[in-house]
Structures are given as C-alpha cells and as structure tokens.
Scaffold this motif. Structure first.
Motif, PDB file in Angstrom:
ATOM      1  N   GLY A  99      23.590 -19.550  16.954  1.00  0.00           N
ATOM      2  CA  GLY A  99      24.976 -19.095  16.889  1.00  0.00           C
ATOM      3  C   GLY A  99      25.498 -18.845  15.490  1.00  0.00           C
ATOM      4  N   LEU A 100      24.664 -19.073  14.472  1.00  0.00           N
ATOM      5  CA  LEU A 100      25.116 -18.846  13.098  1.00  0.00           C
ATOM      6  C   LEU A 100      25.386 -17.359  12.888  1.00  0.00           C
ATOM      7  CD1 LEU A 100      25.600 -20.080  10.257  1.00  0.00           C
ATOM      8  CD2 LEU A 100      23.211 -19.512   9.758  1.00  0.00           C
ATOM      9  N   PRO A 101      26.610 -17.007  12.491  1.00  0.00           N
ATOM     10  CA  PRO A 101      26.925 -15.588  12.286  1.00  0.00           C
ATOM     11  C   PRO A 101      26.089 -14.967  11.163  1.00  0.00           C
ATOM     12  CG  PRO A 101      28.933 -16.920  12.306  1.00  0.00           C
ATOM     13  CD  PRO A 101      27.781 -17.869  12.261  1.00  0.00           C
ATOM     14  N   ALA A 102      25.828 -13.694  11.302  1.00  0.00           N
ATOM     15  CA  ALA A 102      25.109 -12.961  10.259  1.00  0.00           C
ATOM     16  C   ALA A 102      25.958 -12.883   8.998  1.00  0.00           C
ATOM     17  CB  ALA A 102      24.766 -11.557  10.747  1.00  0.00           C
ATOM     18  N   LEU A 103      25.294 -12.743   7.896  1.00  0.00           N
ATOM     19  CA  LEU A 103      25.983 -12.586   6.619  1.00  0.00           C
ATOM     20  C   LEU A 103      26.745 -11.265   6.631  1.00  0.00           C
ATOM     21  CD1 LEU A 103      26.039 -14.210   3.965  1.00  0.00           C
ATOM     22  CD2 LEU A 103      24.155 -12.787   3.173  1.00  0.00           C
ATOM     23  N   PRO A 104      28.005 -11.253   6.191  1.00  0.00           N
ATOM     24  CA  PRO A 104      28.766 -10.002   6.161  1.00  0.00           C
ATOM     25  C   PRO A 104      28.083  -8.954   5.269  1.00  0.00           C
ATOM     26  CG  PRO A 104      30.216 -11.863   5.746  1.00  0.00           C
ATOM     27  CD  PRO A 104      28.807 -12.384   5.720  1.00  0.00           C
TER      28      PRO A 104
END
Length: 150
Positions: free
Chosen positions: A36-41
């Motif tokens: 669930g860790l969001p991708a780097l912007p």
C-alpha cells in the motif's frame, strides 16, 4: 493509559490492528502495508538526490518530508522510495506513511521514538530491521523540525 493514548488516531489504529493479531498474521499485515505504500510523486521520481537515504535500514530506502508552512500547525507529507523486493522496509515505510502523513508538525514530533515496539513485530522481525524503522522516524522528525522551524 493505554499504549495508544499518546499516538495520533491513525497510528493508534495501526498499533491496535497489529496487536490484535498473532505473530504470523502481524507479518502478513506488514507485507500488506508494503503493497500500500504510495509511489513517489513525479516531481521526485526524476530527482532522487532530493531524498535522504536511511542507512539504518538493511535495504535501500530514501525519504523526503514536505512541510506546508511553519510552526506546530504546519502540515506534514511523507514520500518514500523503496524497492519492491524489500517488503519489510516498504512495510515500515507504509506504516509511517499511513500513520503520519497529513498530520501537523507537532503531532509528528510527539510520536514516541520507540513507537515501532508497540507493533508487536519483535517476535517476527529482526532487531536490525526494527532499528531501520526507528531510523526512518528519526529522519522524518529531524526534517520536520528543520522545515517547520521548530
């Protein structure tokens, strides 16, 4: 006073979720946080030099804390870069992201430095890996203090 009293609501809920499970299920939940860790912007994806490494982690992980404003009420946003083949490290980053992202600077700074001990992962994760999570939190707090002027 319960173990979650001094924690922000989202982080307290994460601690309760982990401690309600047996050791094997805790490890599974940690892996779910890694997914669930969001991708780097995009604005940071092409500029890895803007992220700070966390050498306490056994796997390569980098983080950046954005702080909107100054003072105790400044909003904090967390960004992490961790390889998919490092699920434990990504899981710790996912926990920190879900538990701290969007909070005020003061709320982040007030999180106990040993909060990782409350997750009940010592039975299933090595002390070296837990030290990595402590390293992440320490860097987040330092960046928040610097950027919020605290």
């Amino acid at each position: 006073m319960t173990e979650t009293t001094a924690l922000p609501t989202a982080f307290a809920a994460i601690v309760e979720d982990f401690t309600a499970l047996g050791p094997n299920d805790r490890l599974q939940l940690l892996l779910e946080f890694s997914q669930g860790l969001p991708a780097l912007p995009e604005r940071y994806a092409d500029h890895p030099e803007l992220l700070e490494p966390v050498p306490e982690c056994q796997s390569p992980i980098f983080l950046l804390t954005e702080v909107d404003g100054t003072g105790d009420d400044a909003a904090v946003h967390l960004h992490f870069s961790a390889p998919a083949e490092s699920p434990t490290t990504r899981g710790f980053a996912g926990i920190l992201h879900e538990g701290l992202d969007g909070l005020t600077a003061r709320a982040v700074l007030d999180v106990p430095a040993d909060v990782y001990n409350r997750l009940g992962l010592a039975e299933v994760v090595s002390p070296l890996r837990l030290r990595g999570m402590a390293g992440m939190l320490g860097r987040i707090k330092r960046q928040v203090r610097e950027k919020a002027g605290l």
